[in-house]
Design a protein around this motif. Structure first.
Motif, short mmCIF file in Angstrom:
data_model
loop_
_atom_site.label_atom_id
_atom_site.label_comp_id
_atom_site.label_asym_id
_atom_site.label_seq_id
_atom_site.Cartn_x
_atom_site.Cartn_y
_atom_site.Cartn_z
N TYR A 144 -21.96 -5.92 40.78
CA TYR A 144 -22.62 -6.80 41.72
C TYR A 144 -24.10 -6.93 41.40
CZ TYR A 144 -24.39 -8.75 46.08
OH TYR A 144 -25.00 -9.55 47.00
N ILE B 146 -16.80 -21.88 37.76
CA ILE B 146 -17.52 -20.73 38.33
C ILE B 146 -17.11 -19.43 37.65
CG2 ILE B 146 -18.03 -19.45 40.44
CD1 ILE B 146 -19.11 -22.29 40.42
N VAL C 296 -19.59 -16.89 35.76
CA VAL C 296 -19.78 -15.52 36.23
C VAL C 296 -19.32 -14.49 35.20
CG1 VAL C 296 -19.08 -13.86 38.00
CG2 VAL C 296 -19.61 -16.21 38.64
N PHE C 297 -18.18 -14.72 34.59
CA PHE C 297 -17.54 -13.67 33.79
C PHE C 297 -17.63 -13.89 32.29
CE2 PHE C 297 -15.27 -13.56 37.89
CZ PHE C 297 -15.58 -12.26 38.26
N LEU D 200 -24.69 -17.09 43.25
CA LEU D 200 -23.58 -17.26 42.32
C LEU D 200 -22.32 -16.56 42.84
CD1 LEU D 200 -23.12 -18.63 39.61
CD2 LEU D 200 -23.62 -16.46 38.50
N VAL D 201 -22.52 -15.37 43.42
CA VAL D 201 -21.39 -14.64 43.99
C VAL D 201 -20.79 -15.40 45.17
CG1 VAL D 201 -20.66 -12.49 45.05
CG2 VAL D 201 -22.40 -12.48 43.25
N PHE E 181 -25.72 -9.56 38.71
CA PHE E 181 -25.91 -11.00 38.91
C PHE E 181 -27.37 -11.30 39.22
CE2 PHE E 181 -21.74 -12.06 38.36
CZ PHE E 181 -20.89 -11.31 39.14
N THR F 181 -26.56 -23.05 33.15
CA THR F 181 -25.14 -23.44 32.94
C THR F 181 -25.02 -24.97 32.91
OG1 THR F 181 -24.72 -23.35 35.32
CG2 THR F 181 -24.29 -21.35 34.05
N ARG G 66 -20.28 -14.94 28.82
CA ARG G 66 -21.61 -15.14 28.28
C ARG G 66 -21.47 -15.56 26.81
NH1 ARG G 66 -22.72 -15.00 32.76
NH2 ARG G 66 -24.27 -13.75 33.90
N SER H 283 -17.34 -5.56 42.35
CA SER H 283 -17.29 -6.90 41.76
C SER H 283 -16.36 -7.81 42.56
CB SER H 283 -16.78 -6.81 40.31
OG SER H 283 -16.50 -8.09 39.81
N LEU I 145 -18.74 -18.28 44.05
CA LEU I 145 -17.42 -17.87 43.57
C LEU I 145 -16.47 -17.64 44.74
CD1 LEU I 145 -15.59 -17.08 41.22
CD2 LEU I 145 -16.50 -14.76 41.39
N LEU J 187 -24.61 -23.94 40.81
CA LEU J 187 -24.69 -23.17 39.58
C LEU J 187 -26.12 -23.19 39.04
CD1 LEU J 187 -21.47 -24.11 37.58
CD2 LEU J 187 -22.08 -21.87 38.48
#
Length: 945
Positions: free
Chosen positions: A191, A171, A175-176, A199-200, A194, A97, A178, A285, A203, A93
């Motif tokens: 996509y 994760i 990612v999802f 990070l993708v 990011f 974060t 903020r 995504s 996940l 990560l």
């Protein structure tokens, strides 16, 4: 005081911490935290050290440290393992974060610690499991796999699931979500939104691992089909074996492939193109890729594990059910009988072809000299009235046992005279009395089960204070009872204050404790510890305790053994034993499990259909709650507790039980072999009531060993019922002395009779033997098919249908007295059955009931009289003898009233009845109707006179 000190210290710590935060001084804040931790830790340590001193005092210090070391060691290991797992999952990560990572790792460490602390026994049991030679037929696994390995797999799955869930949740949040304007905002980025592909990929990696963990869970679920249930069979049936298990295998493989596909970018790109091409979404995504995969797996579970099996069950199995399910029913029967120890039961036919004559009585003195006429409730009330002596003495439960009395093997009833300071007057319940003076009970009271004095009282073999024994072999050398069923409060012995020993007329006799029970004070530090645990400043500033004083706590015997061995389950009926002049408690303990394959769990809810006054009813009772849901039970341990010094010994009685073998390895100095028990104590061990009742309720269904008969449930049994204290209830297991068919030796046994479902005739009974080499044997007797054998409820019906007897009982019940019907005892003797029921009478103003009648019955012949001997004489009379009840007087609450008064009472009651009925006050109307009935019956009685 101690609570106030702790609150003050914690409050001071909070103030220091807040001051550090306010001044933005980390050192001061840390000091505040440390003060709080040290304060709480110090008080926790005091409680911990008291527990250690107690374990040391009872001789199980090693048992204490084994539990402490293992639990904390595995808590640390669990915390580290889960911390490392989650750290590996979220390592990549980004730095922004950091707070999320810290929270995730903290949650992981805490969860892992709890996991290790609560599951260490499962891990150790797995590592110490012995080989077992019983195998289930579906997977070919031994029962050891299910008792020890499968529980380990379950908790490992739990650990993996927690770690994977924490990882993927972290994760997902990274990612999802903020933080926008101090609020947590959820969104689905494209996509390109990011910062990096890392990070993708992270996940996808976590999602793939999560799917692997779910696949492992399905692998375990395959074995847990051994505990599935349907209307026909407990455990896997035809559909489970031939459809569901293959479906599990296929689903596991597909889930593994799904998981691997998320690790490979090329396959993930194919998923993206698939979604775009099918116009499900234009987004690339990972949310859609992972969500779609998970939805596909859920759909696969529904189709493969629900819809397809349901189709096979409905269209193939159900139309030909017994043909398909027969071998699986056989498996269910075999393993359920094994789980409850019914695989070793000796099944015999009781011919019921013997005659019953006076010669039968003369040839079986051991049986007829030991038929229990005293009901335990009636005897308990009598003991309290004539052997209690003082308010503070209270008898614990009345138990049935056997002793040699004057050279004769006799069944006896015994109860312990314990101390209960709550029965003292309020003004006498002082700190000094409760802790230093009234410290112990005194002795036991013992009587034969069938003998009465001229005054209707029991024939006491051990009685009074100081103790008097009829037989020198029953001398009680150490009568003081410091540990018992009712003894719950802590006491201090060997203090400056003398202990009350027993009353002697108008004076009291005092004593000092000479044993080694309890924990020694041995200095000021322990006095501080003990005062923290129990009485605060009262004990701390008391001058009575000395360094040689001893604090006795956990004196209640069930609490005592549960603290030492919480992994066992305990019988609800401890009993007192006199051995070599000393008093000991014996408690039965059980090893149990819910993991035996194909074994149907025990249900505490018992429903018995019966008929009362031409009305069908269901008698529902709750029995043996501690066994509810268990499918493996063994009475593997007997525990003895010395009533004087509280010393505890655990004896292994079933050396073949794999579970007790494991516990013996984990705690090597806790258990002793059966051979280490003294002969005097071994002579008094009993087949436990709780065990026989549980086995009986299971056997009522699982005596049917033919799968077809079992499938049709055509031979279901239920416990026999009786009228006891005016209420219909199931017959409880009861002790008798009898001779097994073909044996010439009297045996102390525990028996439980059964009737067919919806019928009252007796079908059979099970017996647990208690004596010598036969101890632990379980025998089931069944009557020949087609032969009608009177059941206990039919004996009750016979009594109710005897016009003279039922009329007399009704009359007694309405003249200021209560008729109490004791247990109906079915006594097997000389290949026939003989029934006995005592009937008591208790005046409303009397403190205890008295025996008034004994009813005896054989076949269809019934007689009754004031004594058992006279009732037998009437039964054997060569010519019919009219059953009359002579010279029985009943105390009434008033004098006979004249007819005019009675007529007036009847008229008033009738008018009040009409008045209350009109106002819909039905309870008051019922009372007036009862008054009217009594007045009319008294008028009728006066008329006859």
């Amino acid at each position: 005081m101690y609570s106030l000190i702790l609150i003050a210290l914690l409050a001071f710590a909070v103030i220091i911490f807040l001051r550090g935060i306010k001044r933005q001084n980390k050192i001061i804040a840390v000091i505040g935290i440390l003060i709080g931790i040290i304060s709480a830790g110090f008080f926790w340590f005091m409680g911990f050290w008291i527990d250690f001193l107690w374990f040391e005092a009872v001789g199980f210090g090693q048992r204490f440290w084994i539990g402490i070391i293992y639990s904390w060691a595995f808590a640390i290991v669990g915390a580290l393992v889960l911390f490392i797992f989650v750290f590996a999952l979220i390592y990549s990560l980004p730095k922004n974060t950091k707070l999320l990572k810290i929270i995730a790792l903290g949650v992981a460490a805490f969860s892992g610690g709890i996991w290790g602390y609560t599951n260490w026994e499962t891990i150790i049991k797995f590592s110490q499991q012995p080989p077992t030679n019983v195998f289930e037929p579906i997977f070919g696994k031994s029962i050891g796999f299910y008792l020890f390995t499968l529980p380990l797999l379950d908790i490992i799955y739990g650990l993996l699931f927690i770690s994977s869930f924490i990882g993927i949740s972290t994760i997902f949040l990274a990612v999802f979500t903020r933080i926008k304007e101090k609020e947590l905002v959820f969104y689905i980025p494209e996509y390109g939104a990011f910062n990096t592909k890392k990070l993708v990929n992270l996940l996808y990696l976590n999602s793939g691992i999560f799917f692997l963990v779910l696949a492992f869970g399905k692998f375990i679920s395959k074995y847990e089909l051994m505990y599935s249930s349907n209307d026909v069979v407990y455990g896997p049936g035809w559909t489970d074996t031939n459809v569901v298990i293959p479906a599990y295998n296929i689903i596991i493989i597909i889930m593994i492939l799904f998981s691997i596909s998320l690790f490979i970018p090329a396959i993930r790109n194919y998923y993206k193109r698939f979604f775009v091409r099918t116009r499900m979404t234009t987004s690339t995504s990972p949310f859609y890729i992972i969500g779609g995969s998970f939805a596909a797996i859920i759909l696969l579970w529904i189709v493969g594990l629900t819809i397809i099996p349901a189709g096979f069950e409905a269209f193939i199995v159900k139309p030909n059910e017994i043909t398909y399910e027969r071998p699986y029913i056989a498996n269910n029967i075999k393993f359920t009988r094994y789980g409850f120890g019914l695989n070793k039961i000796e099944e015999k036919e009781f011919p019921e072809n013997g005659s019953f004559t006076m010669e039968t009585v003369k040839n079986n003195p051991a049986i007829f000299n030991n038929i229990r006429l005293w009901d335990w409730r009636a005897l308990d009330a009598t003991y309290r009235q004539f052997q209690g002596f003082r308010l503070y003495y209270q008898f614990s439960s009345v138990d049935v046992d056997r002793y040699y009395v004057n050279g004769e093997y006799r069944e006896i009833m015994v109860s312990t005279r314990e101390m209960n300071t709550k029965n003292l007057p309020i003004q006498s319940q002082t700190f000094v009395n409760n802790r230093f003076q009234y410290t112990h009970g005194y002795g036991i009271t013992m009587s034969t089960v069938n003998e009465f004095t001229a005054q209707g009282l029991p024939h006491l073999l051990i009685k009074n204070i100081p103790i008097q024994s009829e037989d020198p072999k029953l001398d009680v050398k150490q009568p003081r009872v410091y540990y018992g069923e009712l003894t719950k409060s802590p006491v201090v012995v060997n203090s400056k204050e003398k202990e009350f020993d027993y009353p002697n007329g108008s004076d009291n006799v005092y004593t000092r404790y000479t044993g080694k029970g309890g924990v020694s004070f041995n200095g000021l530090l322990r006095k501080v510890l003990f005062s923290y645990k129990f009485d605060g400043t009262k004990l701390l500033f008391s001058n009575y305790p000395t360094d040689s004083s001893r604090l006795m706590f956990r004196r209640q015997i069930q609490e005592r053994v549960e603290t030492i061995a919480p992994f066992l389950k305990f019988d609800e009926d401890p009993y007192i034993v006199l051995d070599n002049g000393n008093l000991y408690w014996i408690i039965d303990a059980y090893t149990t499990s819910t993991y035996l394959p194909y074994s149907e769990p025990f249900s505490s809810t018992e429903i018995i259909p019966f008929k009362e006054a031409n009305r069908e009813r269901d008698l529902e009772t709750i029995v043996d709650r501690k066994f509810n849901g268990l499918n493996y039970i063994r009475n593997s341990v007997k525990i003895t507790i010395n009533a004087f010094d509280g010393s505890v010994n655990f004896y292994v009685m079933d050396k073949d039980d794999p579970i007790i073998k494991v516990w013996s390895k984990i705690y090597p100095h806790l258990f002793k072999p059966e051979s280490a028990m003294s002969k005097g104590l071994f002579a008094h061990i009993r087949y436990p009531k709780d065990m026989l009742r549980a086995q009986g309720l299971v056997y009522a269904k699982y005596h049917m060993t033919d799968p077809t008969v079992f499938y049709n449930q055509e031979d279901l049994w239920v416990r026999a019922t009786e009228k006891y204290y005016s209420n219909i209830q199931p017959v409880e297991p009861y002790h008798i002395i009898w001779q097994l068919p073909g044996s010439d030796k009297a045996e102390f046994s525990l028996i439980l009779p059964f009737t067919p479902k919806n019928r009252q005739v007796l079908i059979g009974w099970i017996a647990g033997l208690c004596d010598g080499a036969n101890y632990g044997k379980l025998i089931a007797y069944q009557f020949p098919k087609g032969k009608m054998i009177t059941g206990p409820q039919q004996v009750e019906t016979k009594i109710d249908q005897d016009s003279y007897l039922s009329g007399q009982l009704t009359l007694w019940d309405q003249r200021g007295s209560n008729v109490i019907r004791g247990n109906v005892l079915a006594i097997p003797v000389a290949n026939t059955l003989f029934y006995v029921e005592p009937i008591y009478l208790q005046a409303e103003t009397a403190a205890y009931p008295e025996l008034r009648l004994v009813v005896v019955m054989h076949g269809d012949d019934m007689s009754y009289a004031k004594s058992f001997e006279k009732a037998l004489e009437k039964l054997f009379a060569s010519s019919p003898v009219q059953n009359e009840i002579e010279n029985i007087t009943v105390q009434t609450t008033g004098v006979t009233q004249n007819n005019a008064t009675l007529v007036k009472q009847a008229n008033n009651a009738f008018n009040n009845y009409l008045l209350y009925s009109g106002r819909k006050k039905f309870s008051d109307a019922a009372k007036e109707l009862k008054k009217l009935q009594k007045a009319l019956e008294q008028l009728n009685l006066n008329y006859k006179k």
